[in-house]
Design a protein around this motif. Structure first.
Motif: not given
Length: 190
Positions: A113-125
């Motif tokens: 739940g807290t790492s979904i934003d990291s997935m979004a960051v990965g998309i941006g990266l």
């Protein structure tokens, strides 16, 4: 992306996991360092994997995932937070003690739940010149450190609040979910 920016990104990605870890630590009976480290390693591993997944998705379907990632994170954290509040408010007999550790599944769902934003960051990266392996490793390491610290701080909250510490933990998870959701909604309408 320069090394300082990567380190700042890594710690920024760990802040919501840190807040959730305080709640997790608050719901334990006197968390030991070994349990805090175990929780930190689970969170850190998941937080390191999700930007890699996001990076792969970013190469193919960025718009779809970015549109729903904040809702997925919010709903996961809301459900876990409500469950913790329920557990904290229901009558407890003095014989029932808080667990010394959380299950792997409970920790993993919270970490997800807290790492979904990291997935979004990965998309941006995926769209900039960055070594995703280094970025993901730094995010995982920062999260491991911050969550380990958060669980130990949560133990102090537990000592102060007793059985109601689980309510605090649940409210913390819900607040993190609202923070993730509101951040994405605010960005959308700015």
């Amino acid at each position: 992306m320069n090394p300082i920016a990567l380190i700042l990104l890594a710690f920024a990605m760990s802040t919501d996991a840190f807040a959730a870890a305080i709640g997790k630590g608050a719901s334990l009976k006197k968390p030991q360092f070994s349990e805090a480290l175990r929780t930190g390693l689970i969170f850190g591993s998941i937080e390191a994997i999700t930007p890699l997944i996001g990076w792969l998705i970013g190469k193919s379907a960025a718009a779809y995932v970015q549109a729903w990632a904040h809702w997925i994170a919010f709903l996961l954290l809301l459900a876990l937070g409500l469950h913790m509040i329920y557990e904290g408010l229901r009558p407890h007999s003095d014989e029932i003690e808080k667990p010394a550790r959380h299950s792997f599944i409970t920790i993993s769902l919270t970490a997800l739940g807290t790492s979904i934003d990291s997935m979004a960051v990965g998309i941006g990266l995926a769209f900039i010149n960055v070594n995703i392996w280094i970025a993901a490793s730094l995010i995982g390491l920062a999260t491991t450190l911050m969550v380990t610290l958060g669980v130990m701080i949560g133990g102090t909250v537990n000592a102060l609040l007793g059985h109601r510490a689980e309510v605090f933990g649940g409210l913390t998870l819900i607040a993190v979910g609202i923070w993730i959701l509101s951040g994405h909604i605010a960005i959308k309408y700015v």
